[in-house]
Enzyme design. Structure first.
Site, PDB file in Angstrom:
ATOM      1  N   ASP A 159       0.859  -1.189   0.000  1.00  0.00           N
ATOM      2  CA  ASP A 159       0.000   0.000   0.000  1.00  0.00           C
ATOM      3  C   ASP A 159       0.886   1.225   0.000  1.00  0.00           C
ATOM      4  OD1 ASP A 159      -1.882   2.000   0.379  1.00  0.00           O
ATOM      5  OD2 ASP A 159      -3.015   0.904   1.898  1.00  0.00           O
ATOM      6  N   ARG A 168      -0.245   4.443  -0.591  1.00  0.00           N
ATOM      7  CA  ARG A 168      -1.010   5.680  -0.482  1.00  0.00           C
ATOM      8  C   ARG A 168      -0.450   6.595   0.599  1.00  0.00           C
ATOM      9  NH1 ARG A 168      -6.882   2.994  -0.094  1.00  0.00           N
ATOM     10  NH2 ARG A 168      -5.631   1.502   1.096  1.00  0.00           N
TER      11      ARG A 168
END
Length: 203
Positions: free
Chosen positions: A126, A128
């Site tokens: 991930d 983000r």
């Protein structure tokens, strides 16, 4: 990071007439939006969601994920309450971009799960960055949020940036035969809180 407000306008939807606020991240060049309904700057915790862009799920009705169902459910919940905020963040594929997401899907078609596929492509599970949320929320006058999410990383990120998460509101929708492994991987490898009852007050 420099996130600047650009403009705001009404956005009629099937759920409510939202105000759409446009922001530009001058570091990355990406454009993000916030949808608000009602008075969100009154100091009270605001029902809200941080939603990362998912073209396949949000616009093309993909059943490989639960993103489109979560987006619709969040907007419906905000409309029902008459007050809330949704940040739509241009972070496709957990930050790897659309074409790399398609490459990851190709690997998943061959048996990899969503985390393994990202890692085989050389990315973190991930990628983000939720730092962009703080200046957007600051501009909107929001200092406390009732966050619709199953992802503890979003809760921790906002709290780390000084945004009070008064409550986590589970948003478990969209399960189907095509995304069972995807959801199981999010729970098992990414720590998403799936299948749990309402968590209530955090503080």
């Amino acid at each position: 990071m420099s996130v600047v407000f650009v403009a705001a306008a009404q956005l009629p939807t099937p759920f409510a007439i939202f105000t759409m606020h446009g922001f530009r991240d001058e570091t990355s060049g990406k454009e993000h939006v916030a949808l608000t309904l009602g008075d969100v700057a009154d100091g009270q915790p605001v029902l809200g969601r941080l939603h990362s862009e998912c073209l396949t799920g949000d616009a093309l009705f993909s059943l490989r994920c639960d993103c489109g169902a979560q987006l619709e459910a969040a907007l419906r919940a905000i409309a029902a309450e008459g007050r809330g905020v949704l940040l739509y963040l241009r972070q496709e594929g957990r930050g790897i971009g659309l074409l790399n997401k398609i490459r990851a899907y190709e690997l998943q078609d061959g048996g990899a799960d969503t985390v393994e596929a990202n890692e085989r492509l050389g990315f973190a599970a991930d990628q983000r960055d939720y730092a962009i949320c703080q200046p957007m929320l600051d501009h909107l006058g929001i200092s406390a949020i009732r966050l619709m999410t199953n992802n503890p990383r979003k809760v921790n990120a906002l709290q780390g940036f000084g945004v009070r998460v008064a409550e986590r509101v589970p948003l478990q929708v969209g399960e189907n035969l095509h995304n069972k492994l995807y959801l199981a991987t999010k729970a098992g490898k990414l720590g998403h809180m799936l299948g749990l009852q309402h968590q209530g007050e955090i503080e």
